[in-house]
Write an enzyme that holds these catalytic residues in place. Structure first.
Site: not given
Length: 120
Positions: A8-10, A63, A66
């Site tokens: 995930s980006h988070s 997600d 990228s």
């Protein structure tokens, strides 16, 4: 037993999804990575590191944007002996479904079929 990898980006999404899965499907191995250097983003090096740690066939969830690109590149470069599958399913719902199915002994091909039905 099939493992799960979450990208995930988070950091919060990755760790929260991992915590949910571990509470609901005990015994399922979950690797999770989110964020880069305390911010938002994904990193192919983090994914490579997690893939190097898998001990069985693995289903990967991502997600947005990228994270898929980095995951695909990492899987392409993976030199381990396990089958690595990328699921095109929502990261939280898909990884949760996969974990429950893994915990009851469903084989990876049937899990991938169920995951593909989620996005129809």
């Amino acid at each position: 037993m099939t493992e799960i990898l979450i990208i995930s980006h988070s950091k919060d999404i990755a760790s929260g999804t991992k915590a949910l899965i571990e509470q609901m499907a005990e015994g399922v191995t979950v690797h999770a990575s989110g964020g880069v250097h305390g911010g938002i983003g994904t990193n192919i090096g983090q994914i490579d590191h997690m893939l190097a740690e898998v001990k069985d066939d693995t289903i990967c969830f991502f997600d947005i944007g990228s994270s898929l690109m980095n995951l695909e590149m990492a899987v392409e470069m993976y030199e381990g002996s396990h089958n690595i599958h990328i699921a095109n399913a929502p990261v939280v719902e898909g990884s949760f479904l996969a974990a429950v199915e893994i915990s009851i002994g469903t084989n990876i091909d049937d899990i991938m079929d169920k995951l593909s039905e989620m996005v129809k």
